[in-house]
Structure formats: structure tokens, C-alpha cells
Design an enzyme around this catalytic site. Structure first.
Site, PDB file in Angstrom:
ATOM      1  N   ASP A  17       0.822  -1.214   0.000  1.00 31.48           N
ATOM      2  CA  ASP A  17       0.000   0.000   0.000  1.00 31.48           C
ATOM      3  C   ASP A  17       0.852   1.258   0.000  1.00 31.48           C
ATOM      4  OD1 ASP A  17      -2.076  -1.743   0.029  1.00 31.48           O
ATOM      5  OD2 ASP A  17      -2.892  -1.140   1.957  1.00 31.48           O
ATOM      6  N   ARG A  97       0.500   5.740  17.146  1.00 34.77           N
ATOM      7  CA  ARG A  97       0.272   6.720  16.082  1.00 34.77           C
ATOM      8  C   ARG A  97       0.779   8.129  16.405  1.00 34.77           C
ATOM      9  NH1 ARG A  97       0.554   2.444  13.592  1.00 34.77           N
ATOM     10  NH2 ARG A  97      -1.308   1.525  12.639  1.00 34.77           N
TER      11      ARG A  97
END
Length: 403
Positions: A17, A97
Site C-alpha cells: 500500500d 500513532r
């Protein structure tokens, strides 16, 4: 109209991806791409990501070992709070994150980039977590989220794009992947595909960090964890760095099948999703921390902390790590940990981690007050009568009124 993008920092894993995203950025925005790959202890060889970026023409490549920073500055503060999202999830993906996004912004400043890019889809939580951090640290940064822009909306289209541009594709990527995986030193998660029906039990091949509890050793293993001001600092008497300590607990928990979780959770964007998590070391750590708090925290502080915890966990899950309310809560939590020091003994056996011993020089536990034997006048049991009657007063008044 948006200004043209000159240089963008891409959070790059080297997988299919993000390799497609890299080429798509070059073609769509005609800009220079800088790649950033973070080592958070995901257990994968990262050098292939560098080689693939070089093959795709990237000149500026950042590969940073962030394992110690991850555990010291993100996992440890969160574990002081005993944070569990919806009562179960130890937030392994959520807490990674903000660190990745923070480092992206630092690199963008360093190389003079005017944009950052992530590979999160438009359906999930990660897009929110990345972008809330970007904007909290650099309010005017341009954010590119390809999954919300491009028309490569199927696995077939992605693979066709990769083949057209001679982007290497792993053999198992030529068909539908069985499930999506995210990993770091704290946990590994799996979701999607074969896991999408919440009625179906996950097959054993889904798990990679823990043995099946049924196949775990028939003899328990005891582990002693030493805490200082709420943070673990040693395992079985051996002082370890934050990352090394978590790795050691992972090894212990993994061989005893500890830390598996099959959860249907509420995403921030509004939908429910099913995830399968393995957090072996974090589960032992969480249990042990509650154990040392049980003898060192005042009742009022402990109960208030438990009231704050769901809100804290929600902030982490939603991506508000750098928000003022999370920092306010953190200050209160850290204050509560000043005397949370001592040693906890945990019994690991067949998927379970249980506290079986705890001691501390700061302990509030008083044997003289709780003993069933003679207490030498430490506590006057007659005092309880007035205490009970005062607490019962409103109940007695209400009962009398009803009559």
C-alpha cells in the site's frame, strides 16, 4: 485553490500500500517524496523498505529506531493510568500513532517539507490519530490522505497499478489477504477478512506472539517486577531499559499464552469493528501495576484515578494524545504515582497473569489494623458504631418518611 505541494514526508512501511502511495504521490502531485520508516519493535526487517524506496527514486530516506522513546514517553505514561478502552483494550495501536506522526512533523521541519502523508484508510481510526497529531504540532501543515482521494478502491486496482509501475508485490498480496496486521513492541493486532464475522472464532493461525493457552507449559512461571514511581524498572531483579523490559515481559507472556483479546469495539468514526489483539507483556505489566497500586495508593486517590481512566483511555483511542485535556489528566495521574514503588510477584499460567505477592517500602497496608488476632489497641471497633449511624442517617430519615 491549494498551493502545489513541493515536498512531502510519507509514513512508509515498505509494504504494497505505501509503495503504491509513494509512486502515486510522485505522479499525482509531481512532488519530491521523503520516506520515514519507524522501528517501533514490530519484529520485521526494515532494510527492505530502504531498498524499495531507493528503487523508487527516493533520495531522502529516514529510518529511526524509536523503541525506547515509544515505551518511555508513550507506553509508560499510559500504563500509569491503567488505561483500557471500553474496559478491555490496552491501546497498542492507538498509542503508536502520535509518536509516528510527531516524528513525521519533525522530519518535515528538518527537510523543509510542506506536506505529510499517511496510508490510513478513510474508514478507520488511524487517519484521525495521525492528523490530530499533525495539526496539534504544526497547525498549517498540508495533509495528504490518498485513500480519501484516489480511485484505487479495490485490491485488484492496487495490484494492477503496482504491476504497471513495476512495484514489487509479495506473492501473498496477489490475492485477498486473510487479515490486516499492525504490530509494535506493545502488541500485534489483526482485523478484517476472515475476522469480519464476530460469531466466528479466530483460527489459531491468526495468533503470532502467544502460544495457545491450552498448549502453554503445565508448570506456572513466577515473575517479579520492580516499580519506581509507577513505572516498571526491573524484571526478576534485573534492571532493564524501558524497551528491553517490555520485550522481556513479552517473551514471558507469549510462552504462557497471556494477553489474547477478541474484541468488538466502537471506532471513533462511528462503526463497530472486530479486532484480535495480543498484548502479552502489556497484560502482565497492567496486572502488576494494579497490584503495586493496591498497597501504595490512598483509597480516595485510587478511586478517583479509576473514574478518570475511561476518559483518559478514550482520549488515547481517539487520537488526542497532544490535547490539553490529556495532558491535564496525565499531570494528575503522575502525581498519584509518587509513592507507587515496590515489587510485585505475578503467576503466569495457561493464559492468565495473577498477582500473588506485593511489597513496598511505601506500603499503606497495616497488618495491625486488619488482623483477626489481637490488635494491641490499634483500632477501636466501637468507633464503627457512630460511623455507621452517621452514614445511615439519611437512609433512616427516608425510611421514616415513607412510613
Amino acid at each position: 485553490m491549494d498551493k502545489p505541494v513541493k515536498k512531502v514526508v510519507l509514513a512508509y512501511s515498505g509494504g504494497l500500500d505505501t509503495s503504491i502511495i509513494l509512486k502515486w504521490l510522485q505522479d499525482t502531485y509531481k512532488c519530491e517524496v521523503v520516506t520515514f520508516t519507524a522501528d517501533l519493535g514490530q519484529g520485521e526487517e526494515l532494510e527492505p523498505a530502504r531498498k524499495k524506496a531507493q528503487m523508487l527514486g527516493i533520495k531522502e530516506i529516514f529510518m529511526d529506531d524509536l523503541r525506547e522513546e515509544f515505551v518511555r514517553d508513550f507506553v509508560m505514561p499510559m500504563f500509569r493510568a491503567n488505561a483500557l478502552y471500553e474496559g478491555q483494550y490496552l491501546l497498542g495501536t492507538s498509542i503508536a500513532r502520535p509518536l509516528i506522526a510527531k516524528r513525521q512533523i519533525e522530519i518535515a521541519r528538518q527537510v523543509g517539507a510542506d506536506a505529510v502523508c499517511h496510508g490510513a484508510t478513510g474508514k478507520g481510526n488511524d487517519q484521525v490519530r495521525f492528523e490530530l497529531t499533525y495539526y496539534a504540532l504544526e497547525p498549517n501543515i498540508r495533509v495528504i490522505a490518498p485513500w480519501r482521494e484516489w480511485k484505487l478502491d479495490s485490491r485488484t486496482k492496487l495490484i494492477d497499478f503496482a504491476e504497471k509501475h513495476q512495484i514489487p508485490i509479495a506473492k501473498d498480496k496477489r490475492g485477498e489477504a486473510p487479515f490486516s496486521v499492525d504490530a509494535n513492541l506493545l502488541h500485534i493486532s489483526a482485523e478484517g477478512k476472515v475476522l469480519e464475522d464476530p460469531w466466528n472464532e479466530p483460527e489459531e493461525f491468526v495468533y503470532s506472539r502467544t502460544v495457545a493457552p491450552e498448549k502453554a507449559p503445565d508448570q506456572p512461571e513466577y515473575v517479579e517486577i520492580e516499580f519506581e514511581k509507577g513505572d516498571p524498572v526491573a524484571v526478576n531483579g534485573k534492571k532493564l531499559s524501558p524497551a528491553a523490559l517490555l520485550a522481556e515481559l513479552n517473551a514471558i507472556g507469549g510462552r504462557h499464552g497471556i494477553g489474547r483479546l477478541d474484541l468488538v469495539e466502537n471506532r471513533f468514526v462511528g462503526m463497530k469493528s472486530r479486532g484480535v489483539y495480543e498484548t502479552p507483556g502489556g497484560t502482565i505489566w497492567h496486572v502488576a501495576h494494579r497490584g503495586i497500586e493496591s498497597i501504595t495508593l490512598d483509597r480516595g486517590a485510587m478511586h478517583l484515578k479509576d473514574e478518570l481512566m475511561p476518559r483518559y483511555a478514550e482520549l488515547v483511542y481517539y487520537g488526542f494524545w497532544f490535547a490539553p485535556e490529556r495532558e491535564m489528566l496525565q499531570a494528575a495521574i503522575d502525581k498519584s504515582q509518587e509513592n507507587v514503588s515496590g515489587t510485585v510477584r505475578v503467576k503466569c499460567y495457561k493464559g492468565q497473569a495473577r498477582v500473588v505477592g506485593r511489597k513496598s517500602p511505601k506500603s499503606l497496608y497495616s497488618l495491625a489494623h486488619v488482623t483477626f488476632e489481637e490488635d494491641a489497641g490499634a483500632y477501636n471497633q466501637r468507633d464503627a458504631e457512630g460511623f455507621i449511624k452517621l452514614n445511615a442517617l439519611r437512609l433512616r430519615l427516608a425510611a421514616a418518611k415513607r412510613k
